[in-house]
Write a protein that holds these residues in place. Sequence first.
Motif, PDB file in Angstrom:
ATOM      1  N   GLY A 169      -6.291 -16.047  12.274  1.00  0.00           N
ATOM      2  CA  GLY A 169      -5.980 -16.189  10.591  1.00  0.00           C
ATOM      3  C   GLY A 169      -4.332 -16.393  10.679  1.00  0.00           C
ATOM      4  O   GLY A 169      -3.613 -16.271  11.595  1.00  0.00           O
ATOM      5  N   GLN A 170      -3.924 -16.983   9.489  1.00  0.00           N
ATOM      6  CA  GLN A 170      -2.527 -17.062   9.295  1.00  0.00           C
ATOM      7  C   GLN A 170      -1.662 -15.883   9.245  1.00  0.00           C
ATOM      8  O   GLN A 170      -0.532 -15.804   9.212  1.00  0.00           O
ATOM      9  CB  GLN A 170      -1.952 -17.890   8.197  1.00  0.00           C
ATOM     10  CG  GLN A 170      -2.438 -17.257   6.867  1.00  0.00           C
ATOM     11  CD  GLN A 170      -2.362 -18.133   5.657  1.00  0.00           C
ATOM     12  OE1 GLN A 170      -2.497 -19.339   5.738  1.00  0.00           O
ATOM     13  NE2 GLN A 170      -2.110 -17.638   4.386  1.00  0.00           N
ATOM     14  N   GLY A 171      -2.226 -14.552   8.933  1.00  0.00           N
ATOM     15  CA  GLY A 171      -1.712 -13.553   8.905  1.00  0.00           C
ATOM     16  C   GLY A 171      -1.593 -12.949   7.597  1.00  0.00           C
ATOM     17  O   GLY A 171      -1.194 -13.693   6.473  1.00  0.00           O
ATOM     18  N   ALA A 172      -1.647 -11.587   7.287  1.00  0.00           N
ATOM     19  CA  ALA A 172      -1.424 -10.895   6.069  1.00  0.00           C
ATOM     20  C   ALA A 172      -0.257 -10.010   6.195  1.00  0.00           C
ATOM     21  O   ALA A 172      -0.385  -9.062   6.844  1.00  0.00           O
ATOM     22  CB  ALA A 172      -2.667 -10.339   5.434  1.00  0.00           C
ATOM     23  N   ALA A 173       0.802 -10.036   5.537  1.00  0.00           N
ATOM     24  CA  ALA A 173       2.089  -9.128   5.631  1.00  0.00           C
ATOM     25  C   ALA A 173       1.491  -7.986   4.769  1.00  0.00           C
ATOM     26  O   ALA A 173       1.201  -8.158   3.361  1.00  0.00           O
ATOM     27  CB  ALA A 173       3.179  -9.787   5.145  1.00  0.00           C
ATOM     28  N   VAL A 174       1.740  -6.779   5.161  1.00  0.00           N
ATOM     29  CA  VAL A 174       1.437  -5.622   4.491  1.00  0.00           C
ATOM     30  C   VAL A 174       2.554  -4.741   4.575  1.00  0.00           C
ATOM     31  O   VAL A 174       3.071  -4.371   5.684  1.00  0.00           O
ATOM     32  CB  VAL A 174      -0.047  -4.739   5.091  1.00  0.00           C
ATOM     33  CG1 VAL A 174       0.058  -3.629   4.177  1.00  0.00           C
ATOM     34  CG2 VAL A 174      -1.299  -5.860   5.034  1.00  0.00           C
ATOM     35  N   THR A 175       3.175  -4.079   3.597  1.00  0.00           N
ATOM     36  CA  THR A 175       4.312  -3.207   3.591  1.00  0.00           C
ATOM     37  C   THR A 175       3.726  -1.949   2.750  1.00  0.00           C
ATOM     38  O   THR A 175       2.869  -1.879   1.807  1.00  0.00           O
ATOM     39  CB  THR A 175       5.203  -3.706   2.706  1.00  0.00           C
ATOM     40  OG1 THR A 175       5.809  -4.999   3.150  1.00  0.00           O
ATOM     41  CG2 THR A 175       6.426  -2.772   2.485  1.00  0.00           C
ATOM     42  N   VAL A 176       4.013  -0.674   3.825  1.00  0.00           N
ATOM     43  CA  VAL A 176       3.500   0.521   2.993  1.00  0.00           C
ATOM     44  C   VAL A 176       4.720   1.251   2.702  1.00  0.00           C
ATOM     45  O   VAL A 176       5.801   1.178   3.222  1.00  0.00           O
ATOM     46  CB  VAL A 176       3.083   1.550   4.244  1.00  0.00           C
ATOM     47  CG1 VAL A 176       2.693   2.864   3.827  1.00  0.00           C
ATOM     48  CG2 VAL A 176       1.735   0.664   4.987  1.00  0.00           C
ATOM     49  N   SER A 177       4.773   1.352   1.095  1.00  0.00           N
ATOM     50  CA  SER A 177       5.910   1.986   0.578  1.00  0.00           C
ATOM     51  C   SER A 177       5.507   2.408  -0.737  1.00  0.00           C
ATOM     52  O   SER A 177       4.583   2.356  -1.282  1.00  0.00           O
ATOM     53  CB  SER A 177       7.020   0.894   0.488  1.00  0.00           C
ATOM     54  OG  SER A 177       8.066   1.204  -0.339  1.00  0.00           O
ATOM     55  N   SER A 178       6.242   3.504  -1.252  1.00  0.00           N
ATOM     56  CA  SER A 178       6.005   4.350  -2.313  1.00  0.00           C
ATOM     57  C   SER A 178       6.804   3.425  -3.550  1.00  0.00           C
ATOM     58  O   SER A 178       6.359   3.724  -4.852  1.00  0.00           O
ATOM     59  CB  SER A 178       6.249   5.703  -2.472  1.00  0.00           C
ATOM     60  OG  SER A 178       7.674   5.727  -1.803  1.00  0.00           O
ATOM     61  N   VAL A 230       0.951  -1.096  -0.012  1.00  0.00           N
ATOM     62  CA  VAL A 230      -0.066  -0.062  -0.090  1.00  0.00           C
ATOM     63  C   VAL A 230       0.813   1.335   0.037  1.00  0.00           C
ATOM     64  O   VAL A 230       1.861   1.178   0.798  1.00  0.00           O
ATOM     65  CB  VAL A 230      -0.985   0.118   1.307  1.00  0.00           C
ATOM     66  CG1 VAL A 230      -1.762   1.396   1.128  1.00  0.00           C
ATOM     67  CG2 VAL A 230      -1.649  -1.424   1.410  1.00  0.00           C
ATOM     68  N   LYS A 231       0.530   2.349  -0.658  1.00  0.00           N
ATOM     69  CA  LYS A 231       1.265   3.518  -0.805  1.00  0.00           C
ATOM     70  C   LYS A 231       1.073   4.369   0.587  1.00  0.00           C
ATOM     71  O   LYS A 231      -0.130   4.285   0.908  1.00  0.00           O
ATOM     72  CB  LYS A 231       1.313   4.346  -2.076  1.00  0.00           C
ATOM     73  CG  LYS A 231       1.758   3.488  -3.406  1.00  0.00           C
ATOM     74  CD  LYS A 231       1.265   4.417  -4.492  1.00  0.00           C
ATOM     75  CE  LYS A 231       1.989   3.903  -5.709  1.00  0.00           C
ATOM     76  NZ  LYS A 231       1.733   2.571  -6.138  1.00  0.00           N
ATOM     77  N   PRO A 232       2.144   5.121   0.901  1.00  0.00           N
ATOM     78  CA  PRO A 232       1.668   6.050   2.052  1.00  0.00           C
ATOM     79  C   PRO A 232       0.608   6.942   1.550  1.00  0.00           C
ATOM     80  O   PRO A 232       0.276   7.333   0.439  1.00  0.00           O
ATOM     81  CB  PRO A 232       3.160   7.014   2.079  1.00  0.00           C
ATOM     82  CG  PRO A 232       4.199   5.862   1.495  1.00  0.00           C
ATOM     83  CD  PRO A 232       3.410   5.141   0.617  1.00  0.00           C
ATOM     84  N   SER A 233      -0.221   7.351   2.559  1.00  0.00           N
ATOM     85  CA  SER A 233      -1.356   8.096   2.530  1.00  0.00           C
ATOM     86  C   SER A 233      -2.538   7.562   2.072  1.00  0.00           C
ATOM     87  O   SER A 233      -3.698   7.964   2.082  1.00  0.00           O
ATOM     88  CB  SER A 233      -0.913   9.527   2.018  1.00  0.00           C
ATOM     89  OG  SER A 233      -1.203   9.261   0.409  1.00  0.00           O
ATOM     90  N   GLU A 234      -2.419   6.475   1.521  1.00  0.00           N
ATOM     91  CA  GLU A 234      -3.625   5.476   0.964  1.00  0.00           C
ATOM     92  C   GLU A 234      -4.176   4.943   1.910  1.00  0.00           C
ATOM     93  O   GLU A 234      -4.044   4.909   3.223  1.00  0.00           O
ATOM     94  CB  GLU A 234      -3.148   4.885  -0.158  1.00  0.00           C
ATOM     95  CG  GLU A 234      -2.766   5.539  -1.496  1.00  0.00           C
ATOM     96  CD  GLU A 234      -2.540   4.842  -2.706  1.00  0.00           C
ATOM     97  OE1 GLU A 234      -2.507   5.558  -3.839  1.00  0.00           O
ATOM     98  OE2 GLU A 234      -2.329   3.434  -2.607  1.00  0.00           O
ATOM     99  N   THR A 235      -5.303   4.122   1.609  1.00  0.00           N
ATOM    100  CA  THR A 235      -6.184   3.072   2.552  1.00  0.00           C
ATOM    101  C   THR A 235      -5.677   1.647   2.410  1.00  0.00           C
ATOM    102  O   THR A 235      -5.815   1.157   1.260  1.00  0.00           O
ATOM    103  CB  THR A 235      -7.687   3.388   2.269  1.00  0.00           C
ATOM    104  OG1 THR A 235      -7.922   4.958   2.594  1.00  0.00           O
ATOM    105  CG2 THR A 235      -8.473   2.560   3.296  1.00  0.00           C
ATOM    106  N   LEU A 236      -5.441   1.025   3.684  1.00  0.00           N
ATOM    107  CA  LEU A 236      -4.895  -0.357   3.863  1.00  0.00           C
ATOM    108  C   LEU A 236      -6.527  -0.854   3.928  1.00  0.00           C
ATOM    109  O   LEU A 236      -7.469  -0.491   4.644  1.00  0.00           O
ATOM    110  CB  LEU A 236      -4.445  -0.413   4.779  1.00  0.00           C
ATOM    111  CG  LEU A 236      -3.817  -1.906   5.038  1.00  0.00           C
ATOM    112  CD1 LEU A 236      -2.547  -1.802   6.000  1.00  0.00           C
ATOM    113  CD2 LEU A 236      -4.825  -2.882   5.721  1.00  0.00           C
ATOM    114  N   SER A 237      -6.817  -1.907   3.137  1.00  0.00           N
ATOM    115  CA  SER A 237      -7.985  -2.675   3.238  1.00  0.00           C
ATOM    116  C   SER A 237      -7.873  -4.172   3.248  1.00  0.00           C
ATOM    117  O   SER A 237      -7.162  -4.713   2.425  1.00  0.00           O
ATOM    118  CB  SER A 237      -9.105  -2.496   1.950  1.00  0.00           C
ATOM    119  OG  SER A 237      -9.496  -0.966   2.091  1.00  0.00           O
ATOM    120  N   LEU A 238      -8.146  -4.870   4.287  1.00  0.00           N
ATOM    121  CA  LEU A 238      -8.018  -6.246   4.381  1.00  0.00           C
ATOM    122  C   LEU A 238      -9.394  -6.875   4.592  1.00  0.00           C
ATOM    123  O   LEU A 238     -10.374  -6.450   5.318  1.00  0.00           O
ATOM    124  CB  LEU A 238      -7.075  -6.777   5.434  1.00  0.00           C
ATOM    125  CG  LEU A 238      -5.808  -6.230   5.180  1.00  0.00           C
ATOM    126  CD1 LEU A 238      -5.034  -6.489   6.239  1.00  0.00           C
ATOM    127  CD2 LEU A 238      -5.082  -6.859   3.904  1.00  0.00           C
TER     128      LEU A 238
END
Lengths: 109, 125
Positions: free
Chosen positions: B116-125, B12-20
């Motif tokens: 749950g097993q987990g979801a890896a989310v990285t915030v980076s441009s 996900v890019k910085p300033s955006e919205t993370l949705s899971l």
Amino acid sequence: SSELTQDPAVSVALGQTVRITCQGDSLRIYHAGWYQQKPGQAPVLVMYAQNTRPSGIPGRFSGSISGNTASLIITGAQAEDEADYYCNSRDTSGNHLVVFGGGTKVTVL
Amino acid sequence: QVQLQESGPGLVKPSETLSLTCSVSRGSISAYYWSWIRQPPGKGLEWMGYIHYSGTTNYNPSLKSRVTISIDTSKTQFSLRLTSVTTADTAVYYCAREIPIAVAGERGAYSMDVWGQGAAVTVSS
């Protein structure tokens, strides 16, 4: 207070007993849940309601509570018990928030 | 045995919205509490919030302005939205079921018995 405090790390010799503690005001109102987390894996519930083990958790795990301190005890620690252990409970704010302790890294020597 | 599975973008890019989304299988979603917990790399667990099957929500005060949890009982899933993300939101995100436990004595008890097993989310441009 809404915090749960755990020692960052403890070590235990193979086959010996280790006590992992969790301290906080919320434990006067709620029992702690205890979770084991191995590297790269999701947490697993290993103890709840003071001294109740979910199905599949070995009998060497037990729990206790006294005042504001809950304990998870491993009697006869095995190599596979090496993991991070977290406690949690609801908090004391009256808002039914959830709090986790900072976790304890258990090393089996 | 109930099973949980997280899904969503891993970047996900910085300033955006993370949705899971967390899909619930082999059991009903129409009971108990459904939580999101995250774990930044090398750090401990942080509770983000929960939704009761009735739709009542509760959020970590430190995230409250940015978090929304919703539930779709017809699809047996619940979802997380985290707005205005920064690199500090990089983490493994877990969904979990929390159940109240009937115990004797003065203390109440809740436990997160299924994860749950987990979801890896990285915030980076």
